[in-house]
Design a protein around this motif. Structure first.
Motif, short mmCIF file in Angstrom:
data_model
loop_
_atom_site.label_atom_id
_atom_site.label_comp_id
_atom_site.label_asym_id
_atom_site.label_seq_id
_atom_site.Cartn_x
_atom_site.Cartn_y
_atom_site.Cartn_z
N GLU A 55 0.83 -1.21 0.00
CA GLU A 55 0.00 0.00 0.00
C GLU A 55 0.86 1.26 0.00
O GLU A 55 0.49 2.28 -0.57
N ALA A 56 2.01 1.18 0.66
CA ALA A 56 2.89 2.36 0.75
C ALA A 56 4.00 2.31 -0.32
O ALA A 56 4.96 3.08 -0.24
N ASP A 57 3.86 1.45 -1.32
CA ASP A 57 4.84 1.33 -2.41
C ASP A 57 6.26 1.08 -1.90
O ASP A 57 7.22 1.65 -2.40
N ILE A 58 6.39 0.25 -0.91
CA ILE A 58 7.70 -0.09 -0.37
C ILE A 58 7.99 -1.55 -0.70
O ILE A 58 7.12 -2.41 -0.49
N PRO A 83 5.08 1.23 6.28
CA PRO A 83 4.93 2.64 6.65
C PRO A 83 4.73 2.87 8.15
O PRO A 83 4.71 4.01 8.60
N GLY A 84 4.58 1.78 8.91
CA GLY A 84 4.29 1.94 10.34
C GLY A 84 2.82 2.25 10.56
O GLY A 84 2.04 2.36 9.62
N ILE A 85 2.46 2.36 11.84
CA ILE A 85 1.06 2.61 12.20
C ILE A 85 1.05 3.79 13.15
O ILE A 85 1.86 3.85 14.09
N VAL A 86 0.15 4.76 12.95
CA VAL A 86 0.12 5.91 13.85
C VAL A 86 -0.33 5.46 15.23
O VAL A 86 -1.11 4.52 15.37
N GLN A 89 -3.87 4.44 16.39
CA GLN A 89 -4.51 3.29 15.75
C GLN A 89 -4.01 1.94 16.28
O GLN A 89 -4.69 0.92 16.12
N ILE A 93 -6.04 -1.63 16.00
CA ILE A 93 -5.68 -2.65 15.01
C ILE A 93 -5.30 -3.98 15.67
O ILE A 93 -5.68 -5.04 15.22
N GLY A 100 -10.43 -2.57 10.89
CA GLY A 100 -9.38 -2.57 9.89
C GLY A 100 -9.68 -1.63 8.74
O GLY A 100 -10.75 -1.01 8.70
N SER A 101 -8.73 -1.56 7.83
CA SER A 101 -8.87 -0.59 6.74
C SER A 101 -9.29 -1.26 5.44
O SER A 101 -9.65 -0.61 4.49
N SER A 138 6.61 5.50 12.18
CA SER A 138 6.00 5.99 10.95
C SER A 138 6.68 7.25 10.43
O SER A 138 6.41 7.67 9.32
N GLU A 139 7.56 7.86 11.25
CA GLU A 139 8.28 9.04 10.75
C GLU A 139 9.76 8.84 10.99
O GLU A 139 10.19 8.50 12.09
#
Lengths: 644, 644
Positions: A55-58, A83-86, A89, A93, A100-101, A138-139
């Motif tokens: 999903e994060a193109d990684i 991308p990690g999870i904020v 959430q 999760i 879920g998403s 995530s950052e």
């Protein structure tokens, strides 16, 4: 004994929390025994990691570790570079079932239920009483968050025991740790098989797997390209349930029926919308919120009567025939099978959900002749390891009569016995699993039919393959006779009579009377043009950095008495990149190369050459050739071109 | 394209309502296609009706109707004479998933999940947009309540459209009506089969079934006795999960560990509690609320080390071997099988849940010789119709090598092929179904093992049966020779020599040298003593009101040279009532009758007679006889008594 009344029974009626339900029914989630629980736990973690990275193109790099605890307790660790999870959430999760998403999005993904990973947390605390730990970053310029959590099953909510921060080298990622009751000794082989199969159908992922005894298995990525991204689409009118239609109309922002249809559904353009309203005898300006149940019923019926374009397949991300063939080759390295054949079907729809079937068939070699055939099942790039007997894939294979393909099958039904491996992959926006454990596909008629059609196509290809082989063998004998023995006789006779050797052209063409086509395939290793370093910054080494060029050489000889002028087609895999081609082709598409071969005089020959990049050695190992503008009955080595 | 971050993904995270989840995953609940949906809907309704009637000690009379609507829509109606449902509960029971009375109770019942009937409501509104209607009458002198309702899937709560009252003749009962998308044409046979199988294993229920074309099938009750009531028990320490143990300790009212163990668990008396605390090295006076995870861990380990009595089986209500035999007889009426053999295992435990296995095996007759054997599966008296391939019962049968019993089975594994029917019934306080559709049993090791053991016992009985038959046949030939031909020769020789016919006693006993036992079974119809009228007040008519007396006559002849004095045992079904017995028995138990036969002189015989009531004709069709105080090698027709 006192008579039990409705009042007595009413007192016992009680709400059941979803977490409580699954705690009690943990086998439904795939935690039925200690072996299966181990694999399910790993699988849920890896599925989530792969989904998040894509999903994060990684390009995914996944680390799996199992630490063996005491009393058949294992600690499992799954870490990714996603991308990690904020922070806000994480507790939902991992600490809530049905959250879920991916549930509400119509596109192919591994996770779809919002149950998987929280079920692992639930199972862990149920069997070991220990909490799960989640690290997330995530950052890049901030530390990772560390959360220790449990699930309150009465409320189906997370109980966060502790929040913390920690330094982490990676730019981003998620790490999940849980202690579960599990049987590593029995599960060892299955975990390895699962990770290996996953790596094969996810060649863009690097997976490192560490066993309790510190043995490390590295499954390197064999492709630097992320699979085609599955794009979210809207529901398709075919198969949307009446109740869903009514619910959608209740919640739409559109004030008119026609804009409702165009905005909320896929494949509904002006023309189709008009046709639907007309067929249902409804005013396109109706407010969908005011429509009656009967009007919806008419609209629903109309959907099935008018022609609507199939849903866009951009929501799907099939594996591709090349990868399927590669995975089968990999599985059968030491078996030297007689042939490997693949087939894929166009996308189709069940209950409004697009899906697509790809299959493969391996036959012969050292495969056991007296054992039931092996079935390899995949759904949305995830290998399915359990519940084979209850799966639509097995049912579809069992319903075909395989006896004429050399397999044993009492009464022409059931799992065939003999030297064969069947592979099937279903990709869908929603795989209809028989249960939350996602181990078997439900017997939805549309899906079962497509699987059957795909395997029938395979079976047909097997027959073509066999008859081609037989035909070629016969002609080969004739050919050897003509091209080797006849000239020999001519030479000897000429010597004997002391005369010049006669020209045999006329005789050869008269006897042969065919156009002979044969091919050789070679592989050449090349240094890859641009070496892309992996995301961890390590330089990938050795064999993996070099590419392969597949070189195909096709020999066309005219053994007919007249000059021939026809078109030749070579089918190529969709994911191959065409390099140099000679002679100059008339056309190159995704699927084939076409040549107009020009005039070939009797006993003359033409060499046709083409190169393919982007494939591994052996991915393309047999040409599939077709001819046009010539009677195919006179051609050995190619069939009639039927268009594409 | 913009890079997707953790923040972007977070925005898509969403809670999924349980109703929404099942709406999307309706195949998990058994609504995968229009045929299966029909059967599932009927099944959920009938299961609920049977459970409710049994809980209220009412002999069930259930009415099922299917009305065929347009466009493959069916209206289904299920009505019972149960205790009814109080008004305030109707909206919860029918309009909420995961709500019910049987989930938290540890005892055998058909429903256990609190999902079934509300899933039918959900499926109905999803596919037809129509509401369900429930009628309930719980007090004889009040009118029935009529409720029209739907499910709000976002909230998983009922939306009551209308409350009403209506006159209803019955003293009490519930009627459920729903419109569902269903395929009656394809489902017809399955619905009939389901109702018939249900009626066979629930002989105390009367079921009336009306098809869309108004054909009515009446399945009369063949027993006026309710099955043994399953009593609610407490969880058993074996197999209780660590997490559950901790949770129970949190919620207990007990302030001391020993009283906690004795009050909250079954099979924990003073001695066992003391042993558990001692083994875990814990003070019995500890407050369970203050115990650490490690202390619970020690306690949990101690449970597995000490000997704890098996849980009481009063929470179970098995079918019984007689009924199983009867159901198999019924299934095979026109097949005239060679033999029907049953076996049942003692109750066992998995994860703290008691369960019990009963099996049956039919062999030979007109059953197809080249088709896979038939498997009949039942769980808590409910026939399982789908997902056979994914069921632990199938797996257990397939894992036994049946080749020596005359069945074909390539490689000694897999579903055997040949003239056999396998039946298995599992009763449990919690059947571990593979999914919410309750169609297949999960492969829990303990259960699979018990099924295997039960079928192995069956297989052993088959062998005994066969060897007994062979032995008896051989002796019969000898017997015929001695008792018919020898006297004939003696007579003729005597006539010839003009001498008196000699006594052959010595010769006969010398040649035979066995005790010969054979039996005949007869059935006699009798008027039932007290005719109980059915609850609808109708007088049941004809054949059904008369009972059957099974008369067993055993002939014991002493063909040995010395007088014999031994004990004879006849095994009788547990559910039979023993009538007159002669000679006077030494003992009658639930399982056998024992005689001390007294002295039998050479060539003398004794007739042993006993009568059984409470069985149907054919339920008991072969005596199972044993002897004691005699060398069993000298006895034909009975085996050595090994105790019971």
């Amino acid at each position: 004994m006192k008579k039990v009344t409705a009042q007595d029974l009413a007192k016992k009626q009680k709400e059941i929390s979803v977490a409580e339900f699954f705690e009690r029914n943990k086998h439904i989630l795939g935690f039925g025994n200690a072996t299966r629980a181990l694999i399910t736990s790993i699988k849920e973690g890896v599925d989530n990691s792969l989904d998040a990275c894509e999903e994060a193109d990684i390009l995914p790099e996944i680390y799996v570790e199992i630490k063996n605890g005491e009393d058949s307790e294992c600690r499992i660790i799954i870490e990714d570079n996603g991308p990690g999870i904020v922070k806000s959430q994480i507790k939902h999760i991992f600490g809530r079932l049905l959250y879920g998403s991916r549930f509400h999005a119509i596109r192919q993904s591994r996770g779809q239920q919002g149950i998987g990973i929280s079920a692992v947390v639930l199972y862990g605390q149920l069997t070991t009483g220990k909490h799960a730990i989640v690290y997330s970053k995530s950052e890049e310029d901030r530390p990772a968050i560390k959360v220790e959590l449990a699930i309150n099953t009465n409320k189906n909510r997370a109980e966060v025991i502790k929040y913390d921060t920690e330094h982490w080298e990676k730019p981003s990622g998620t790490r999940f740790e849980a202690s579960i009751s599990a049987d590593f000794i029995r599960g060892k082989r299955f975990v390895y098989d699962y990770i290996q199969s996953t790596s094969i159908v996810n060649p863009h992922a690097k997976i490192i797997y560490k066993e309790p005894d510190r043995t490390v298995h590295e499954f390197e990525r064999t492709s630097e390209i992320l699979p085609k991204k599955a794009i979210e689409i809207k529901p398709h009118p075919y198969g949307v349930e009446l109740g869903t239609l009514i619910k959608m109309a209740k919640h739409t922002n559109s004030r008119k029926l026609n804009s409702f249809l165009k905005t909320e559904f896929s494949s509904m353009g002006d023309r189709t919308t008009k046709a639907a309203c007309h067929e249902a005898n409804l005013d396109p300006n109706l407010n969908p919120k005011n429509m009656s149940r009967n009007e919806f019923l008419e609209l629903h019926k109309a959907f099935k009567k008018i022609k609507i374009m199939a849903p866009s397949t951009e929501c799907l991300s099939p594996i591709g025939e090349t990868l399927i063939k590669r995975s089968l080759k990999h599985e059968t390295q030491e078996i030297s099978p007689e042939f490997i054949i693949t087939a894929s079907r166009p996308a189709s729809v069940y209950s409004g959900n697009p899906f697509q079937i790809e299959v493969g068939l391996v036959y012969g070699g050292k495969l056991a002749k007296d054992k039931p055939a092996t079935i390899l099942r995949f759904a949305n790039r995830v290998p399915l390891l359990y519940q084979q007997g209850g799966c639509a894939i097995t049912k579809a294979i069992s319903s075909i009569d395989w006896r004429r393909y050399g397999l044993d099958q009492p009464s022409g039904k059931g799992l065939p016995i003999g030297p064969a491996i069947f592979l099937a992959h279903i990709s869908s926006t929603q795989i209809p699993f028989t249960s939350e454990s996602k181990e078997a596909v439900s017997d939805v008629n549309e899906i079962e039919n497509e699987i059957k059609l795909a395997f029938r196509e395979c079976a047909r290809k097997v027959q073509t393959h066999i008859s081609k082989k037989v035909k070629r063998k016969k002609t080969r004998e004739k050919f050897d006779l003509i091209t080797k023995i006849l000239p020999e006789i001519a030479k000897k006779s000429a010597n004997l009579l002391n005369k010049p050797v006669p020209s045999l052209e006329g005789v050869i063409t008269k006897i042969m009377d065919v156009v002979w086509i044969e091919d050789i395939i070679d592989y050449e290793k090349t240094e890859r043009q641009a070496v892309q370093t992996t995301l961890t910054g390590e330089d990938p080494e050795g064999e993996k950095t070099s590419g392969t060029i597949t070189k195909s050489k096709i020999l066309v000889v005219n053994y007919k008495q007249k000059p021939q002028n026809f078109n030749l087609y070579a089918v190529i895999p969709e994911d191959a990149v065409v390099g140099s081609v000679s002679p100059k082709p008339a056309k190159i598409t995704n699927n084939y190369i076409k040549w107009n071969l020009g005039k070939i005089d009797p006993v003359n020959k033409i060499d046709v050459l083409f190169e393919l990049a982007g494939l591994e050695k052996g991915d393309f190992d047999e040409n599939d050739l077709y001819v046009e503008n010539i009677n195919p009955a006179f051609v050995i080595g190619a069939d009639k071109w039927e268009g594409n």
